[in-house]
Design a protein around this motif. Structure first.
Motif, PDB file in Angstrom:
ATOM      1  N   PHE A 130       0.831  -1.204   0.000  1.00 29.57           N
ATOM      2  CA  PHE A 130       0.000   0.000   0.000  1.00 29.57           C
ATOM      3  C   PHE A 130       0.869   1.259   0.000  1.00 29.57           C
ATOM      4  O   PHE A 130       0.607   2.210  -0.753  1.00 29.57           O
ATOM      5  N   ILE A 131       1.909   1.263   0.812  1.00 28.00           N
ATOM      6  CA  ILE A 131       2.800   2.429   0.877  1.00 28.00           C
ATOM      7  C   ILE A 131       3.497   2.648  -0.459  1.00 28.00           C
ATOM      8  O   ILE A 131       3.632   3.789  -0.936  1.00 28.00           O
ATOM      9  N   LEU A 132       3.934   1.563  -1.101  1.00 29.92           N
ATOM     10  CA  LEU A 132       4.614   1.691  -2.392  1.00 29.92           C
ATOM     11  C   LEU A 132       3.670   2.220  -3.465  1.00 29.92           C
ATOM     12  O   LEU A 132       4.049   3.076  -4.278  1.00 29.92           O
ATOM     13  N   HIS A 133       2.446   1.704  -3.493  1.00 30.81           N
ATOM     14  CA  HIS A 133       1.463   2.233  -4.450  1.00 30.81           C
ATOM     15  C   HIS A 133       1.181   3.706  -4.163  1.00 30.81           C
ATOM     16  O   HIS A 133       1.051   4.516  -5.094  1.00 30.81           O
ATOM     17  N   LEU A 134       1.087   4.043  -2.884  1.00 30.28           N
ATOM     18  CA  LEU A 134       0.802   5.428  -2.508  1.00 30.28           C
ATOM     19  C   LEU A 134       1.947   6.350  -2.916  1.00 30.28           C
ATOM     20  O   LEU A 134       1.710   7.482  -3.352  1.00 30.28           O
ATOM     21  N   CYS A 135       3.177   5.872  -2.801  1.00 26.40           N
ATOM     22  CA  CYS A 135       4.333   6.682  -3.214  1.00 26.40           C
ATOM     23  C   CYS A 135       4.225   7.062  -4.688  1.00 26.40           C
ATOM     24  O   CYS A 135       4.425   8.228  -5.067  1.00 26.40           O
ATOM     25  N   GLY A 136       3.923   6.081  -5.525  1.00 22.43           N
ATOM     26  CA  GLY A 136       3.804   6.362  -6.951  1.00 22.43           C
ATOM     27  C   GLY A 136       2.687   7.332  -7.265  1.00 22.43           C
ATOM     28  O   GLY A 136       2.848   8.245  -8.089  1.00 22.43           O
ATOM     29  N   ILE A 137       1.547   7.163  -6.605  1.00 25.22           N
ATOM     30  CA  ILE A 137       0.391   8.026  -6.879  1.00 25.22           C
ATOM     31  C   ILE A 137       0.639   9.444  -6.380  1.00 25.22           C
ATOM     32  O   ILE A 137       0.362  10.422  -7.090  1.00 25.22           O
ATOM     33  N   ILE A 138       1.164   9.584  -5.163  1.00 28.99           N
ATOM     34  CA  ILE A 138       1.433  10.920  -4.622  1.00 28.99           C
ATOM     35  C   ILE A 138       2.501  11.623  -5.457  1.00 28.99           C
ATOM     36  O   ILE A 138       2.433  12.839  -5.686  1.00 28.99           O
ATOM     37  N   GLY A 139       3.493  10.874  -5.932  1.00 30.73           N
ATOM     38  CA  GLY A 139       4.500  11.469  -6.808  1.00 30.73           C
ATOM     39  C   GLY A 139       3.882  12.038  -8.071  1.00 30.73           C
ATOM     40  O   GLY A 139       4.233  13.141  -8.518  1.00 30.73           O
ATOM     41  N   THR A 140       2.938  11.303  -8.653  1.00 33.82           N
ATOM     42  CA  THR A 140       2.241  11.789  -9.843  1.00 33.82           C
ATOM     43  C   THR A 140       1.399  13.019  -9.524  1.00 33.82           C
ATOM     44  O   THR A 140       1.361  13.986 -10.295  1.00 33.82           O
ATOM     45  N   VAL A 141       0.725  12.998  -8.374  1.00 39.85           N
ATOM     46  CA  VAL A 141      -0.093  14.146  -7.959  1.00 39.85           C
ATOM     47  C   VAL A 141       0.772  15.397  -7.807  1.00 39.85           C
ATOM     48  O   VAL A 141       0.412  16.488  -8.279  1.00 39.85           O
ATOM     49  N   LEU A 142       1.920  15.247  -7.166  1.00 35.62           N
ATOM     50  CA  LEU A 142       2.811  16.394  -6.973  1.00 35.62           C
ATOM     51  C   LEU A 142       3.282  16.961  -8.308  1.00 35.62           C
ATOM     52  O   LEU A 142       3.356  18.183  -8.487  1.00 35.62           O
ATOM     53  N   ALA A 190       3.059  21.153 -12.316  1.00 35.91           N
ATOM     54  CA  ALA A 190       2.951  21.530 -13.728  1.00 35.91           C
ATOM     55  C   ALA A 190       1.728  22.402 -13.972  1.00 35.91           C
ATOM     56  O   ALA A 190       1.793  23.392 -14.716  1.00 35.91           O
ATOM     57  N   GLY A 191       0.603  22.050 -13.343  1.00 37.78           N
ATOM     58  CA  GLY A 191      -0.618  22.827 -13.549  1.00 37.78           C
ATOM     59  C   GLY A 191      -0.477  24.266 -13.076  1.00 37.78           C
ATOM     60  O   GLY A 191      -0.856  25.209 -13.791  1.00 37.78           O
ATOM     61  N   VAL A 192       0.072  24.450 -11.885  1.00 40.28           N
ATOM     62  CA  VAL A 192       0.263  25.807 -11.352  1.00 40.28           C
ATOM     63  C   VAL A 192       1.253  26.580 -12.216  1.00 40.28           C
ATOM     64  O   VAL A 192       1.054  27.771 -12.510  1.00 40.28           O
ATOM     65  N   SER A 193       2.312  25.911 -12.655  1.00 39.21           N
ATOM     66  CA  SER A 193       3.333  26.583 -13.465  1.00 39.21           C
ATOM     67  C   SER A 193       2.779  27.009 -14.820  1.00 39.21           C
ATOM     68  O   SER A 193       3.062  28.118 -15.299  1.00 39.21           O
ATOM     69  N   ILE A 194       2.001  26.147 -15.445  1.00 38.08           N
ATOM     70  CA  ILE A 194       1.405  26.501 -16.740  1.00 38.08           C
ATOM     71  C   ILE A 194       0.427  27.659 -16.575  1.00 38.08           C
ATOM     72  O   ILE A 194       0.376  28.583 -17.404  1.00 38.08           O
ATOM     73  N   TYR A 195      -0.349  27.629 -15.496  1.00 40.42           N
ATOM     74  CA  TYR A 195      -1.296  28.723 -15.238  1.00 40.42           C
ATOM     75  C   TYR A 195      -0.555  30.051 -15.064  1.00 40.42           C
ATOM     76  O   TYR A 195      -0.950  31.078 -15.639  1.00 40.42           O
ATOM     77  N   CYS A 196       0.518  30.015 -14.289  1.00 38.19           N
ATOM     78  CA  CYS A 196       1.298  31.244 -14.084  1.00 38.19           C
ATOM     79  C   CYS A 196       1.914  31.727 -15.392  1.00 38.19           C
ATOM     80  O   CYS A 196       1.964  32.935 -15.664  1.00 38.19           O
ATOM     81  N   LEU A 197       2.381  30.783 -16.207  1.00 42.36           N
ATOM     82  CA  LEU A 197       2.989  31.159 -17.484  1.00 42.36           C
ATOM     83  C   LEU A 197       1.969  31.829 -18.396  1.00 42.36           C
ATOM     84  O   LEU A 197       2.270  32.830 -19.058  1.00 42.36           O
ATOM     85  N   ILE A 198       0.759  31.310 -18.421  1.00 45.73           N
ATOM     86  CA  ILE A 198      -0.268  31.855 -19.314  1.00 45.73           C
ATOM     87  C   ILE A 198      -0.822  33.183 -18.788  1.00 45.73           C
ATOM     88  O   ILE A 198      -0.984  34.151 -19.544  1.00 45.73           O
ATOM     89  N   ARG A 247      11.794  30.435 -12.860  1.00 47.34           N
ATOM     90  CA  ARG A 247      11.803  28.971 -12.769  1.00 47.34           C
ATOM     91  C   ARG A 247      10.397  28.379 -12.846  1.00 47.34           C
ATOM     92  O   ARG A 247      10.218  27.275 -13.353  1.00 47.34           O
ATOM     93  N   VAL A 248       9.424  29.099 -12.336  1.00 45.81           N
ATOM     94  CA  VAL A 248       8.045  28.617 -12.454  1.00 45.81           C
ATOM     95  C   VAL A 248       7.648  28.556 -13.923  1.00 45.81           C
ATOM     96  O   VAL A 248       7.013  27.591 -14.376  1.00 45.81           O
ATOM     97  N   PHE A 249       8.029  29.567 -14.687  1.00 45.84           N
ATOM     98  CA  PHE A 249       7.743  29.559 -16.121  1.00 45.84           C
ATOM     99  C   PHE A 249       8.475  28.405 -16.815  1.00 45.84           C
ATOM    100  O   PHE A 249       7.941  27.774 -17.727  1.00 45.84           O
ATOM    101  N   ARG A 250       9.705  28.142 -16.386  1.00 40.46           N
ATOM    102  CA  ARG A 250      10.491  27.066 -17.004  1.00 40.46           C
ATOM    103  C   ARG A 250       9.829  25.702 -16.780  1.00 40.46           C
ATOM    104  O   ARG A 250       9.835  24.849 -17.667  1.00 40.46           O
ATOM    105  N   ILE A 251       9.260  25.516 -15.596  1.00 42.64           N
ATOM    106  CA  ILE A 251       8.572  24.244 -15.332  1.00 42.64           C
ATOM    107  C   ILE A 251       7.378  24.083 -16.266  1.00 42.64           C
ATOM    108  O   ILE A 251       7.188  23.029 -16.891  1.00 42.64           O
ATOM    109  N   GLY A 252       6.556  25.135 -16.361  1.00 44.23           N
ATOM    110  CA  GLY A 252       5.385  25.059 -17.231  1.00 44.23           C
ATOM    111  C   GLY A 252       5.761  24.838 -18.682  1.00 44.23           C
ATOM    112  O   GLY A 252       5.158  24.014 -19.385  1.00 44.23           O
ATOM    113  N   LEU A 253       6.780  25.569 -19.152  1.00 42.02           N
ATOM    114  CA  LEU A 253       7.217  25.431 -20.539  1.00 42.02           C
ATOM    115  C   LEU A 253       7.813  24.046 -20.786  1.00 42.02           C
ATOM    116  O   LEU A 253       7.489  23.383 -21.788  1.00 42.02           O
ATOM    117  N   GLY A 254       8.684  23.606 -19.893  1.00 45.58           N
ATOM    118  CA  GLY A 254       9.308  22.292 -20.055  1.00 45.58           C
ATOM    119  C   GLY A 254       8.292  21.167 -20.063  1.00 45.58           C
ATOM    120  O   GLY A 254       8.382  20.236 -20.875  1.00 45.58           O
TER     121      GLY A 254
END
Length: 474
Positions: free
Chosen positions: A49-61, A66-74, A201-208
């Motif tokens: 369960f912990i291993l599955h949670l690690c993968g899912i939380i990593g994806t969420v982060l 990326a979502g916040v960075s793209i929003y700031c870039l736009i 750097r926030v813009f770089r994350i969104g662009l990348g």
């Protein structure tokens, strides 16, 4: 420009998605718990369960970052000023934590993936019968060839990482899209343009993230729509090779669940000369022989298996004898006796599995059926006790696998997980260094290292479980 609102939104999004992620991790653990046949929740279950949670939380982060960075870039790119640069420091600190933790968690997830795929149980069933009546004279080369082809598929992916990173750098550095992340309101992507004010750097994350996602989608569509259809489909080619070689593949990736690739030739024998091979292929092409499918007049060759405890117990008994003889090759005084025992245990396991598929074991019957829609959506097969055409009841099932989900034992079937990890690595390195070129180089190196580890462990497992020396697995 209230950057604090975006920081708060990022935390709220992370909290909401993490709650959904916990539910998803619970469902994945429940599926594993059921397939492994466990009766109580133990440390292994909690660890899973912990291993599955690690993968899912990593994806969420990653998605929140990326979502916040793209929003700031736009939204904030055209409104950029010195006040924005001052206020964004708090958001950048939060995203730095997010991307670092995401990289760590996704790396743990990839290690978990490699361990899972490198511990599967696999056996190549040989349907060939000796022309002389002596089973010891059946050639092993067809099995070696099929195993070698599967070994080559272990780290094959639809997204070619070196090509993608090259394409990303071509867009960001060659075409100079990197200047979009420059700390100024104007956008100048001409090759001669220089960003003298530095990058946000926030813009770089969104662009990348956008460039990585866009190049991956393009490459994936090219592979699916063009390469796979016109040039070659490596998965279908392997299934065809099994049928031509008269070799089936029996796979268990959990205690009571696995996959079966039916490779029994409709011609009965395939260890023949060139003339007979060409005649057999001609007859098959012109519908002058039987079909390759497991069922009569069908072409379904790939199945998801769900077996019961009785079958698993007998399989383990035979496999243990086979594996013990196929263990460490110590110096033995009577080597010929050792090889005879090894051959006998291999033939016993092969006969048992072939008899199971042939419905020749009354105590181990099975039912073939399609998966229901809910089973496909959940990727979980329910064990519905259904009366078969045989006496009694059967709770061994073979589910027709038109989606080729057996590829989850390969990198091919875990493309999304690997892609998210590659993106996280790239953005993590770029956030720390502010250099897309360095991020691409390190991402390539890390990906190559983990692919090499997966290839090494997978080859070792394939050799150990199938009696094939590692030097034959090229």
């Amino acid at each position: 420009m209230d950057i604090e609102i975006q920081r708060r939104n990022a935390l709220i999004s992370f909290g909401a998605l993490s709650g959904a992620g916990i539910i998803l991790a619970f469902l994945r653990t429940w599926k594993w718990f059921s397939r492994s046949g466990r009766d109580i929740i133990d440390l292994a279950t909690i660890g899973k369960f912990i291993l599955h949670l690690c993968g899912i939380i990593g994806t969420v982060l990653l998605l929140v970052t990326a979502g916040v960075s793209i929003y700031c870039l736009i939204i904030f790119k055209s409104q950029y000023n010195d006040e924005f640069q001052t206020n964004i420091s708090g958001l950048q600190d939060l995203l730095r934590i997010f991307i670092i933790v995401a990289f760590v968690l996704k790396t743990i997830d990839i290690i978990h993936l490699i361990i899972r795929q490198s511990r599967i149980e696999i056996f190549f069933m040989d349907w060939e019968r000796s022309k002389t009546g002596n089973p010891n004279t059946v050639s092993i080369w067809r099995t070696y060839f099929a195993a070698n082809e599967l070994n080559e598929l272990q780290t094959f992916r639809r997204i070619n990482v070196p090509f993608q990173l090259f394409f990303v750098l071509l867009l960001l550095k060659g075409i100079n899209l990197e200047n979009i992340a420059c700390a100024q309101t104007a956008i100048n992507v001409t090759p001669s343009a220089v960003c003298s004010d530095g990058y946000v750097r926030v813009f770089r994350i969104g662009l990348g993230f956008c460039v990585l996602l866009g190049t991956a989608i393009i490459q994936y569509l090219v592979y699916i729509l063009f390469y796979q259809r016109i040039i070659e489909d490596k998965i279908i080619n392997f299934i065809d090779l099994c049928a031509v070689s008269n070799i089936s593949v029996f796979i268990l990736n959990d205690n009571y669940r696995g996959y079966y690739i039916h490779g029994r030739s409709p011609h009965g024998m395939t260890d023949v000369n060139m003339k007979e091979i060409l005649i057999n292929l001609y007859r098959e092409e012109n519908r002058m022989s039987g079909t390759r499918g497991l069922q009569a007049n069908s072409d379904e060759q790939v199945f998801i298996m769900k077996i019961n405890r009785s079958f698993r117990t007998q399989y383990e008994s035979l496999f243990r004898n086979y594996y013990n003889n196929n263990g460490p090759r110590k110096v033995r005084e009577d080597f010929e006796r050792y090889t005879n025992m090894l051959l006998q245990s291999y033939q016993n396991l092969n006969r048992f599995l072939c008899a199971f598929i042939d419905h020749s074991l009354p105590s181990h019957e099975y039912i073939i059926r399609n998966r229901y829609l809910i089973e496909k959506l959940l990727n979980y097969e329910f064990r519905v006790r259904t009366r078969s055409n045989f006496q009694g009841q059967s709770d061994n099932f073979l589910f027709i696998d038109n989606e080729k989900t057996f590829t989850e034992i390969l990198f091919y079937g875990e493309e999304s997980t690997l892609f998210i990890w590659n993106v996280t690595t790239f953005l993590f390195i770029d956030f720390l260094s502010g250099n897309y070129v360095l991020a691409a180089i390190i991402t390539y190196i890390i990906n190559a290292i983990f692919a090499g580890i997966r290839d090494s462990f997978g080859r070792k497992n394939l050799s150990r479980k199938t009696l094939i020396p590692k030097n034959f697995l090229i």
